[in-house]
Design a protein around this motif. Structure first.
Motif, PDB file in Angstrom:
ATOM      1  N   GLY A 201      73.789  75.623  20.761  1.00 31.32           N
ATOM      2  CA  GLY A 201      73.580  77.162  21.404  1.00 31.32           C
ATOM      3  C   GLY A 201      71.733  77.078  21.756  1.00 31.32           C
ATOM      4  O   GLY A 201      71.487  77.417  22.596  1.00 31.32           O
ATOM      5  N   ALA A 202      70.853  76.597  20.653  1.00 33.33           N
ATOM      6  CA  ALA A 202      69.581  76.767  20.876  1.00 33.33           C
ATOM      7  C   ALA A 202      69.262  75.077  22.500  1.00 33.33           C
ATOM      8  O   ALA A 202      69.424  74.617  21.846  1.00 33.33           O
ATOM      9  N   GLU A 203      68.580  76.267  23.966  1.00 29.21           N
ATOM     10  CA  GLU A 203      67.760  75.108  24.266  1.00 29.21           C
ATOM     11  C   GLU A 203      66.707  74.170  24.085  1.00 29.21           C
ATOM     12  O   GLU A 203      66.527  74.241  24.869  1.00 29.21           O
ATOM     13  N   SER A 204      65.999  75.245  23.296  1.00 27.56           N
ATOM     14  CA  SER A 204      64.975  74.784  22.515  1.00 27.56           C
ATOM     15  C   SER A 204      64.608  74.555  21.550  1.00 27.56           C
ATOM     16  O   SER A 204      65.043  75.023  20.605  1.00 27.56           O
ATOM     17  N   ARG A 205      63.143  74.136  21.314  1.00 24.00           N
ATOM     18  CA  ARG A 205      63.111  73.775  19.983  1.00 24.00           C
ATOM     19  C   ARG A 205      62.778  75.288  19.204  1.00 24.00           C
ATOM     20  O   ARG A 205      62.921  75.662  17.983  1.00 24.00           O
ATOM     21  N   ARG A 206      61.674  75.115  20.192  1.00 25.03           N
ATOM     22  CA  ARG A 206      61.082  77.267  19.639  1.00 25.03           C
ATOM     23  C   ARG A 206      62.361  78.002  19.524  1.00 25.03           C
ATOM     24  O   ARG A 206      62.298  78.676  18.777  1.00 25.03           O
ATOM     25  N   GLU A 207      62.892  78.018  20.704  1.00 28.47           N
ATOM     26  CA  GLU A 207      64.167  78.758  19.822  1.00 28.47           C
ATOM     27  C   GLU A 207      64.697  78.898  18.660  1.00 28.47           C
ATOM     28  O   GLU A 207      65.080  79.448  17.976  1.00 28.47           O
ATOM     29  N   THR A 208      64.942  77.270  18.240  1.00 23.75           N
ATOM     30  CA  THR A 208      65.410  76.972  17.046  1.00 23.75           C
ATOM     31  C   THR A 208      64.491  77.520  15.957  1.00 23.75           C
ATOM     32  O   THR A 208      65.039  77.840  14.690  1.00 23.75           O
ATOM     33  N   ILE A 242      71.671  86.447  20.185  1.00 22.27           N
ATOM     34  CA  ILE A 242      71.797  88.519  19.845  1.00 22.27           C
ATOM     35  C   ILE A 242      72.010  88.065  18.778  1.00 22.27           C
ATOM     36  O   ILE A 242      73.241  87.451  18.165  1.00 22.27           O
ATOM     37  N   TYR A 243      71.766  89.723  17.768  1.00 22.61           N
ATOM     38  CA  TYR A 243      73.068  90.819  16.822  1.00 22.61           C
ATOM     39  C   TYR A 243      74.782  91.454  18.305  1.00 22.61           C
ATOM     40  O   TYR A 243      74.094  92.420  17.891  1.00 22.61           O
ATOM     41  N   PRO A 244      75.194  91.134  18.303  1.00 25.53           N
ATOM     42  CA  PRO A 244      76.512  91.942  19.293  1.00 25.53           C
ATOM     43  C   PRO A 244      76.498  92.797  18.174  1.00 25.53           C
ATOM     44  O   PRO A 244      77.277  93.986  19.169  1.00 25.53           O
ATOM     45  N   ALA A 245      76.543  93.045  16.957  1.00 22.65           N
ATOM     46  CA  ALA A 245      76.955  94.210  16.287  1.00 22.65           C
ATOM     47  C   ALA A 245      76.294  95.574  16.557  1.00 22.65           C
ATOM     48  O   ALA A 245      76.638  96.451  16.786  1.00 22.65           O
ATOM     49  N   TRP A 246      75.292  95.491  17.072  1.00 15.16           N
ATOM     50  CA  TRP A 246      73.503  96.028  17.254  1.00 15.16           C
ATOM     51  C   TRP A 246      73.095  96.182  18.498  1.00 15.16           C
ATOM     52  O   TRP A 246      72.459  96.776  19.326  1.00 15.16           O
ATOM     53  N   LYS A 247      73.953  94.571  19.334  1.00 11.59           N
ATOM     54  CA  LYS A 247      73.094  94.949  20.931  1.00 11.59           C
ATOM     55  C   LYS A 247      71.536  94.594  21.001  1.00 11.59           C
ATOM     56  O   LYS A 247      70.922  95.218  21.429  1.00 11.59           O
ATOM     57  N   VAL A 248      70.976  93.973  19.589  1.00 11.46           N
ATOM     58  CA  VAL A 248      69.787  93.796  19.818  1.00 11.46           C
ATOM     59  C   VAL A 248      70.240  92.011  19.731  1.00 11.46           C
ATOM     60  O   VAL A 248      70.789  90.968  19.297  1.00 11.46           O
ATOM     61  N   ILE A 249      68.663  91.897  21.061  1.00 10.03           N
ATOM     62  CA  ILE A 249      68.676  90.006  21.444  1.00 10.03           C
ATOM     63  C   ILE A 249      67.449  89.516  21.061  1.00 10.03           C
ATOM     64  O   ILE A 249      66.492  90.418  21.068  1.00 10.03           O
ATOM     65  N   VAL A 250      67.525  88.902  21.144  1.00 12.70           N
ATOM     66  CA  VAL A 250      66.178  87.582  20.741  1.00 12.70           C
ATOM     67  C   VAL A 250      66.034  86.680  21.792  1.00 12.70           C
ATOM     68  O   VAL A 250      66.586  86.355  21.927  1.00 12.70           O
ATOM     69  N   GLU A 251      64.649  87.594  22.549  1.00  6.19           N
ATOM     70  CA  GLU A 251      64.518  85.622  23.766  1.00  6.19           C
ATOM     71  C   GLU A 251      62.911  85.181  23.217  1.00  6.19           C
ATOM     72  O   GLU A 251      61.661  85.503  23.656  1.00  6.19           O
ATOM     73  N   TYR A 252      62.922  84.072  23.322  1.00  4.98           N
ATOM     74  CA  TYR A 252      61.683  83.128  23.361  1.00  4.98           C
ATOM     75  C   TYR A 252      61.226  82.841  24.661  1.00  4.98           C
ATOM     76  O   TYR A 252      61.909  81.999  25.667  1.00  4.98           O
ATOM     77  N   ARG A 280      68.620  95.981  22.915  1.00  2.00           N
ATOM     78  CA  ARG A 280      67.188  96.381  22.689  1.00  2.00           C
ATOM     79  C   ARG A 280      66.718  95.295  22.711  1.00  2.00           C
ATOM     80  O   ARG A 280      67.503  93.886  22.392  1.00  2.00           O
ATOM     81  N   VAL A 281      65.682  93.997  23.241  1.00  2.00           N
ATOM     82  CA  VAL A 281      64.984  93.060  24.246  1.00  2.00           C
ATOM     83  C   VAL A 281      64.147  92.723  22.967  1.00  2.00           C
ATOM     84  O   VAL A 281      62.752  93.696  22.958  1.00  2.00           O
ATOM     85  N   VAL A 282      64.072  92.064  22.140  1.00  2.00           N
ATOM     86  CA  VAL A 282      62.282  91.292  21.185  1.00  2.00           C
ATOM     87  C   VAL A 282      62.339  89.829  21.873  1.00  2.00           C
ATOM     88  O   VAL A 282      63.224  89.403  21.797  1.00  2.00           O
ATOM     89  N   ARG A 283      61.358  89.925  22.311  1.00  2.00           N
ATOM     90  CA  ARG A 283      60.258  88.383  23.676  1.00  2.00           C
ATOM     91  C   ARG A 283      59.796  87.908  21.983  1.00  2.00           C
ATOM     92  O   ARG A 283      58.779  89.174  21.554  1.00  2.00           O
ATOM     93  N   ILE A 284      60.041  86.941  21.974  1.00  2.00           N
ATOM     94  CA  ILE A 284      58.869  86.634  21.088  1.00  2.00           C
ATOM     95  C   ILE A 284      58.114  85.353  21.462  1.00  2.00           C
ATOM     96  O   ILE A 284      58.924  84.891  22.691  1.00  2.00           O
ATOM     97  N   ARG A 285      56.782  85.211  22.024  1.00  2.00           N
ATOM     98  CA  ARG A 285      55.638  83.762  22.426  1.00  2.00           C
ATOM     99  C   ARG A 285      55.657  83.233  21.613  1.00  2.00           C
ATOM    100  O   ARG A 285      55.679  83.392  19.785  1.00  2.00           O
ATOM    101  N   ASN A 286      54.528  82.298  22.026  1.00  2.00           N
ATOM    102  CA  ASN A 286      54.062  81.349  20.675  1.00  2.00           C
ATOM    103  C   ASN A 286      53.444  82.093  19.567  1.00  2.00           C
ATOM    104  O   ASN A 286      52.895  81.495  18.714  1.00  2.00           O
ATOM    105  N   SER A 287      52.499  82.937  20.462  1.00  2.00           N
ATOM    106  CA  SER A 287      51.398  83.377  19.699  1.00  2.00           C
ATOM    107  C   SER A 287      51.701  84.595  18.570  1.00  2.00           C
ATOM    108  O   SER A 287      51.299  85.102  18.207  1.00  2.00           O
ATOM    109  N   THR A 288      53.701  84.810  18.788  1.00  2.00           N
ATOM    110  CA  THR A 288      53.702  86.483  18.269  1.00  2.00           C
ATOM    111  C   THR A 288      54.924  85.589  16.951  1.00  2.00           C
ATOM    112  O   THR A 288      55.909  86.235  16.595  1.00  2.00           O
ATOM    113  N   LEU A 289      54.997  84.505  17.157  1.00  2.00           N
ATOM    114  CA  LEU A 289      55.927  83.069  16.524  1.00  2.00           C
ATOM    115  C   LEU A 289      55.924  84.079  14.961  1.00  2.00           C
ATOM    116  O   LEU A 289      57.426  84.270  14.151  1.00  2.00           O
TER     117      LEU A 289
END
Length: 307
Positions: A201-208, A242-252, A280-289
């Motif tokens: 399911g992971a599309e990139s190294r950073r997602e992993t 995604i944490y479907p039970a709480w509708k929290v999405i994490v995106e890199y 709820r969407v949490v966006r992660i960048r390299n600077s905030t990893l």
């Protein structure tokens, strides 16, 4: 300076062996020309900038014995595995033989003599290389745990869109686990410990790496590579985690989100649609990893999760 005779057409775009050139009537003086690079003994290639790994391997293939194949980090890059350090022109390549056959010896080559009856020699870009699951096993002796998981995630990925002539996954999670269970080479203990963390399911190294940081911080494991729909059943997006039970999405967010205006605009519309559907969407960048666990924990708590 005298003008050099042009090379025959078959030799202008690909690496070639000296014997091939001589058979085509090219003289030995011409083969010493400074317009020809010498990546390996007995091999020439017309100069035209740095060689890619595939080109470099094709150069070595001009002198390769039929018992040899590319392996370890070289095979990993040929399979497209995201590594912490990419190969650069002039760096060594890894070449293996199996059983009692003498390991490769050449300038710029790291030779390996492998004892492994389960190894399969595959073909990619017209080159012989170790099969995906065996390649991953070989990486266990040189990569960190997290990078080893990222390599496995790449190999077992079933992408949202298949690329013609390059069907994926290269191996399934089950195939990888079974290969690791039978592997007895260097790194086998680490491979058996780490393979349980590999996911499709992971599309990139950073997602992993984001997912592994969340787990290391004691957070529950998110689902990865999931399609999200609105209340009417209309597809919105495929999200990284995604944490479907709480509708929290994490995106890199990678560099394409910053460098492409069109991609940026699509992302804004996508985020608006996800928010309107109650996520709820949490966006992660390299600077905030490094902050990913804290940011995700706050979002989960705000959504009512007991974390």
């Amino acid at each position: 300076m005298p003008r050099k005779d042009p090379l025959p057409e078959p030799l202008r775009r690909s690496p070639f062996a000296l014997a091939q050139a001589l058979d085509l009537g090219v003289g030995t003086d011409r083969l010493r020309g400074d317009d020809l690079a010498r990546p390996f003994r007995g091999v020439r290639v017309a100069r035209g900038g740095p060689l890619s790994l595939v080109q470099h391997c094709h150069a070595y293939a001009r002198r390769m014995r039929d018992i040899e194949f590319f392996s370890h980090l070289t095979a990993a890059e040929l399979w497209g595995v995201p590594l912490p350090t990419e190969w650069r022109d002039g760096a060594d390549i890894h070449v293996s033989t199996v059983g009692q056959r003498r390991a490769a010896k050449a300038r710029g080559v790291i030779g390996h003599q492998i004892s492994d009856e389960l190894l399969v020699v595959a073909t990619r870009y017209g080159l012989p290389l170790s099969d995906p699951s065996t390649t991953w096993c070989h990486l266990a002796s040189s990569l960190s745990d997290d990078d080893l998981v990222a390599a496995g995630d790449h190999l077992v990925l079933t992408p949202a869109r298949q690329v013609p002539r390059d069907p994926r996954p290269y191996c399934t999670v089950q195939e990888l686990a079974e290969r690791v269970a039978a592997f007895r080479g260097r790194g086998s203990v680490r491979a058996r410990r780490v393979v349980a963390q590999v996911r499709d399911g992971a599309e990139s190294r950073r997602e992993t790496l984001v997912r592994l940081r969340l787990l290391a911080a004691g957070l529950p494991e998110p689902e990865i590579g999931i399609n999200v729909f609105d209340a009417s059943g209309t597809w919105i997006a495929r999200v990284d985690m995604i944490y479907p039970a709480w509708k929290v999405i994490v995106e890199y967010d990678g560099d394409q989100h910053r460098t492409s205006t069109r991609q940026y605009e699509r992302d804004i519309r996508r985020l608006d649609d996800l928010h309107e559907a109650g996520n709820r969407v949490v966006r992660i960048r390299n600077s905030t990893l490094a902050l990913a666990p804290t940011l995700v924990r706050h979002a989960l708590r705000a959504a009512g999760a007991p974390v």
